[in-house]
Write a protein that holds these residues in place. Structure first.
Motif, short mmCIF file in Angstrom:
data_model
loop_
_atom_site.label_atom_id
_atom_site.label_comp_id
_atom_site.label_asym_id
_atom_site.label_seq_id
_atom_site.Cartn_x
_atom_site.Cartn_y
_atom_site.Cartn_z
N LEU A 1 8.48 0.25 0.80
CA LEU A 1 8.10 0.53 -0.27
C LEU A 1 6.50 0.71 0.35
O LEU A 1 5.87 1.24 -0.18
CB LEU A 1 7.87 -1.09 -0.79
CG LEU A 1 6.66 -0.93 -2.06
CD1 LEU A 1 7.07 -0.83 -2.71
CD2 LEU A 1 6.68 -2.80 -2.24
N LEU A 2 6.38 -0.01 1.93
CA LEU A 2 5.23 0.01 2.48
C LEU A 2 4.68 1.63 2.77
O LEU A 2 3.56 2.32 2.05
CB LEU A 2 5.13 -1.02 3.79
CG LEU A 2 3.81 -0.32 4.53
CD1 LEU A 2 2.57 -0.92 4.06
CD2 LEU A 2 3.81 -1.21 5.71
N PHE A 3 5.48 2.31 3.18
CA PHE A 3 5.64 3.79 3.88
C PHE A 3 5.44 4.33 2.15
O PHE A 3 4.79 5.86 2.40
CB PHE A 3 6.21 3.93 4.92
CG PHE A 3 6.01 3.52 6.17
CD1 PHE A 3 4.70 3.21 6.20
CD2 PHE A 3 7.42 2.55 6.85
CE1 PHE A 3 4.87 2.33 8.00
CE2 PHE A 3 6.99 1.91 7.59
CZ PHE A 3 5.88 1.88 8.63
N GLU A 4 6.11 4.83 1.34
CA GLU A 4 6.11 5.42 -0.18
C GLU A 4 4.99 4.88 -0.41
O GLU A 4 4.17 6.16 -0.62
CB GLU A 4 7.36 5.13 -0.39
CG GLU A 4 8.31 5.18 -0.49
CD GLU A 4 9.20 5.04 -1.43
OE1 GLU A 4 9.19 3.91 -2.44
OE2 GLU A 4 10.26 5.47 -1.10
N THR A 5 3.75 3.77 -0.12
CA THR A 5 2.71 3.82 -0.96
C THR A 5 1.56 4.08 -0.33
O THR A 5 0.77 5.29 -0.88
CB THR A 5 3.02 2.03 -0.83
OG1 THR A 5 3.63 1.38 -1.85
CG2 THR A 5 1.05 1.95 -1.67
N LEU A 6 1.66 4.34 0.95
CA LEU A 6 0.69 4.51 1.79
C LEU A 6 0.72 6.23 2.08
O LEU A 6 -0.11 6.92 1.43
CB LEU A 6 1.19 4.34 3.54
CG LEU A 6 0.31 3.10 3.98
CD1 LEU A 6 1.24 2.38 5.25
CD2 LEU A 6 -0.59 2.18 3.54
N ALA A 7 1.63 6.63 1.63
CA ALA A 7 2.73 8.47 1.35
C ALA A 7 1.37 8.95 -0.20
O ALA A 7 0.86 9.51 0.00
CB ALA A 7 3.23 9.04 1.66
N LYS A 8 2.05 7.59 -1.19
CA LYS A 8 1.19 8.26 -2.34
C LYS A 8 -0.16 8.34 -1.89
O LYS A 8 -0.84 8.99 -3.40
CB LYS A 8 1.97 7.06 -3.26
CG LYS A 8 1.67 7.62 -4.78
CD LYS A 8 2.44 6.03 -5.69
CE LYS A 8 1.69 7.14 -6.82
NZ LYS A 8 3.08 6.27 -8.05
N PHE A 9 -1.10 7.24 -1.47
CA PHE A 9 -2.21 7.64 -1.66
C PHE A 9 -2.71 8.03 -0.45
O PHE A 9 -4.34 7.65 0.34
CB PHE A 9 -2.97 6.21 -1.51
CG PHE A 9 -2.42 5.74 -2.73
CD1 PHE A 9 -3.32 6.10 -3.51
CD2 PHE A 9 -1.13 4.68 -3.19
CE1 PHE A 9 -3.63 4.81 -5.27
CE2 PHE A 9 -0.98 3.94 -3.95
CZ PHE A 9 -2.07 3.85 -5.46
N GLY A 10 -1.97 9.31 0.27
CA GLY A 10 -2.77 10.12 1.34
C GLY A 10 -2.95 9.69 2.37
O GLY A 10 -3.63 10.05 3.35
N LEU A 11 -2.29 8.45 2.56
CA LEU A 11 -2.68 7.44 4.26
C LEU A 11 -1.19 7.43 5.08
O LEU A 11 -1.26 7.38 6.00
CB LEU A 11 -2.64 5.92 3.77
CG LEU A 11 -3.78 5.88 3.45
CD1 LEU A 11 -4.40 4.53 2.36
CD2 LEU A 11 -5.61 6.02 3.64
N ALA A 12 -0.67 8.65 4.56
CA ALA A 12 0.57 8.69 5.64
C ALA A 12 1.58 10.16 5.64
O ALA A 12 0.90 11.19 4.15
CB ALA A 12 1.94 7.98 5.98
#
Length: 219
Positions: free
Chosen positions: A78-89
């Protein structure tokens, strides 16, 4: 292969002796699982991050096994999927430290560097490890927004940033302006338990990072 730290001079030694209970637990796991990381877990992310994510501590089958925060357990998905969604990963998260995942503008630092039994560090262990959190935050050139994952991370972040806990009460999506101008945003921890019980949903978690981006634009 284990992930190198983006701020290496701030990390505790691999055999950090500060917390006897955590040392004993670490030593026992090194015998039981000799191929695991079984050591203090480094920070992970962008050394020029504007967003610092403060976690609790390594998970037994996640970071304590792989050597990278939130890597290899349910919380990391969940953490990395969320970060990717917001351009943070960017890159692919494959639940191992040699995948292609990279963080952009964000860094993850745990309040407690070593795995505690039952994922519950004692107050003394939290205090003992706090200088590492303080040193790592101080080493970042310009962190403007902080996200605390859970109450222990919240408490450590408030203390490191010079705030007062009676005034800065933990709550999901609660915001706290710190004396230095930084903004701390709270989130329920993205643990398997919180997700399975519905205490934290993906939209709730995404709202935290959406707000972090808004705050960045305001500061």
């Amino acid at each position: 292969m284990f992930a190198p730290s983006p701020i290496p001079d701030t990390e505790p030694p691999r055999d950090c002796p500060r917390c006897p209970r955590l040392v004993a637990f670490r030593d026992a796991l090194r015998v039981e699982y000799p191929d695991w990381w079984n050591a203090p877990v480094n920070a992970f992310g962008d050394p020029d991050a504007w967003l610092a994510i403060v976690g609790l501590a390594p998970g037994k089958h996640g970071a304590n096994r792989t050597g990278r925060p939130f890597t290899g357990d349910h919380a990391g998905v969940l953490l990395f999927e969320t970060l990717a969604k917001f351009g943070l990963a960017e890159g692919e998260y494959a639940a191992r430290p040699d995948d292609t995942l990279k963080l952009k503008g964000a860094i993850i630092i745990n309040a407690v560097k070593c795995l505690p039994p039952e994922n519950k560090p004692t107050p003394e262990e939290i205090r003992t490890c706090r200088p590492f959190l303080e040193g790592q935050i101080a080493a970042l050139p310009a962190p403007r927004v902080f996200v605390a994952l859970g109450q222990i991370a919240h408490q450590s972040a408030v203390k490191v940033l010079g705030g007062k806990l009676p005034k800065a009460k933990f709550g999901h999506l609660a915001e706290h302006r710190m004396p230095g101008g930084e903004v701390l945003i709270d989130s329920y921890h993205c643990s398997r338990y919180n997700q399975n019980t519905g205490r934290l949903t993906a939209p709730m978690f995404e709202a935290v990072f959406a707000r972090a981006l808004e705050v960045r634009g305001e500061t």
